[in-house]
Design an enzyme around this catalytic site. Structure first.
Site, PDB file in Angstrom:
ATOM      1  N   PRO A  11       3.063  -7.326 -20.706  1.00 23.16           N
ATOM      2  CA  PRO A  11       2.402  -7.419 -19.407  1.00 23.16           C
ATOM      3  C   PRO A  11       1.037  -6.730 -19.325  1.00 23.16           C
ATOM      4  CG  PRO A  11       4.241  -5.883 -19.332  1.00 23.16           C
ATOM      5  CD  PRO A  11       4.347  -6.618 -20.633  1.00 23.16           C
ATOM      6  N   ASN A  12       0.168  -7.377 -18.614  1.00 22.68           N
ATOM      7  CA  ASN A  12      -1.189  -6.895 -18.307  1.00 22.68           C
ATOM      8  C   ASN A  12      -2.165  -6.956 -19.477  1.00 22.68           C
ATOM      9  OD1 ASN A  12      -0.625  -6.139 -15.517  1.00 22.68           O
ATOM     10  ND2 ASN A  12       0.649  -4.536 -16.401  1.00 22.68           N
ATOM     11  N   ARG A  19      -9.066  -4.665 -17.140  1.00 20.00           N
ATOM     12  CA  ARG A  19      -8.237  -3.485 -16.848  1.00 20.00           C
ATOM     13  C   ARG A  19      -8.753  -2.252 -17.601  1.00 20.00           C
ATOM     14  NH1 ARG A  19      -2.698  -3.310 -20.453  1.00 20.00           N
ATOM     15  NH2 ARG A  19      -2.197  -1.729 -18.930  1.00 20.00           N
ATOM     16  N   TYR A  24      -8.906   0.601 -22.643  1.00 20.33           N
ATOM     17  CA  TYR A  24      -8.559  -0.587 -23.441  1.00 20.33           C
ATOM     18  C   TYR A  24      -9.771  -1.353 -23.983  1.00 20.33           C
ATOM     19  CZ  TYR A  24      -3.964   0.354 -21.479  1.00 20.33           C
ATOM     20  OH  TYR A  24      -2.785   0.965 -21.124  1.00 20.33           O
ATOM     21  N   ASN A  75       3.237  -5.790 -29.179  1.00 18.15           N
ATOM     22  CA  ASN A  75       2.718  -4.796 -28.242  1.00 18.15           C
ATOM     23  C   ASN A  75       3.428  -5.120 -26.930  1.00 18.15           C
ATOM     24  OD1 ASN A  75       1.422  -3.154 -26.456  1.00 18.15           O
ATOM     25  ND2 ASN A  75      -0.661  -3.742 -27.076  1.00 18.15           N
ATOM     26  N   ALA A  78       3.759  -2.072 -21.137  1.00 13.26           N
ATOM     27  CA  ALA A  78       4.566  -1.132 -20.341  1.00 13.26           C
ATOM     28  C   ALA A  78       6.060  -1.240 -20.637  1.00 13.26           C
ATOM     29  CB  ALA A  78       4.302  -1.358 -18.856  1.00 13.26           C
ATOM     30  N   GLU A  99       5.192  -2.328 -34.439  1.00 11.24           N
ATOM     31  CA  GLU A  99       4.806  -2.058 -33.050  1.00 11.24           C
ATOM     32  C   GLU A  99       3.336  -1.651 -33.022  1.00 11.24           C
ATOM     33  OE1 GLU A  99       7.127   1.155 -31.482  1.00 11.24           O
ATOM     34  OE2 GLU A  99       6.001   1.247 -29.597  1.00 11.24           O
ATOM     35  N   HIS A 101      -0.071  -0.638 -30.419  1.00  9.15           N
ATOM     36  CA  HIS A 101      -0.665  -0.316 -29.109  1.00  9.15           C
ATOM     37  C   HIS A 101      -2.159  -0.127 -29.295  1.00  9.15           C
ATOM     38  CE1 HIS A 101       3.259   0.166 -27.342  1.00  9.15           C
ATOM     39  NE2 HIS A 101       3.602   0.824 -28.431  1.00  9.15           N
ATOM     40  N   ARG A 108      -1.578  10.233 -24.048  1.00 13.96           N
ATOM     41  CA  ARG A 108      -1.782   9.855 -22.647  1.00 13.96           C
ATOM     42  C   ARG A 108      -0.691  10.474 -21.768  1.00 13.96           C
ATOM     43  NH1 ARG A 108      -2.573   3.585 -22.319  1.00 13.96           N
ATOM     44  NH2 ARG A 108      -3.070   4.173 -20.170  1.00 13.96           N
TER      45      ARG A 108
END
Ligand code: DQA
Length: 145
Positions: A11-12, A19, A24, A75, A78, A99, A101, A108
């Site tokens: 998502p996103n 964003r 990012y 990825n 969230a 995985e 990111h 963070r």
């Protein structure tokens, strides 16, 4: 026959470039897809790149990877930090998984340090932006070829 890799984005991530660019970056999601496809082509990997904002859709895409793909790069965005369903789907299918990111999830918010996906993924690459996807593909190529 060339290696088949499914790259899944959660998502996103379709909002890349819009964003939180300080986190990012300013490149769009379509630029990410192009980057991944170009890298895969140069490495002679057959890649499919997909994105969904819906947890169940991601679960279904992971399930459908069985007997179709050789490996997964994910990825989960969230859902990384919340989704037992995505973890269970990855375990059910049993494909080698990396995985990724874009940001460094360990530097963070506290809640981003926990990853359900990491309980299954054999490698985690974070904080390297687009490059992380290329590294994930290279790792899988090295491992599976
Ligand atoms: C992300 C990190 C997650 O914590 C966040 O929810 C995202 C993107 C990353 O690529 O850095 O949406 O997975």
């Amino acid at each position: 026959m060339s290696l088949k890799i499914l790259v899944l984005n959660g998502p996103n991530l379709n909002m890349l470039g819009i964003r939180e660019p300080a986190i990012y970056g300013s490149n769009s999601y379509s630029a990410l897809v192009e980057y991944i496809k170009n890298h895969a082509k140069a490495s002679e990997i057959d890649v499919t790149v997909a994105q969904s904002n819906h947890e169940g859709e991601l679960v279904t895409m992971i399930q459908q990877a069985l007997n179709v793909y050789d490996a997964i790069v994910i990825n989960a965005a969230a859902y990384t930090h919340t989704s037992v369903a995505i973890l269970d789907a990855l375990k059910a299918v049993g494909l080698p998984t990396v995985e990724v990111h874009l940001s460094d999830i360990n530097a963070r918010d506290e809640f981003r340090k926990w990853s359900y996906v990491s309980l299954y993924a054999e490698k985690v690459i974070c904080g390297k932006g687009f490059l992380g996807y290329a590294e994930a593909i290279d790792y899988l190529k090295e491992k599976l070829n």
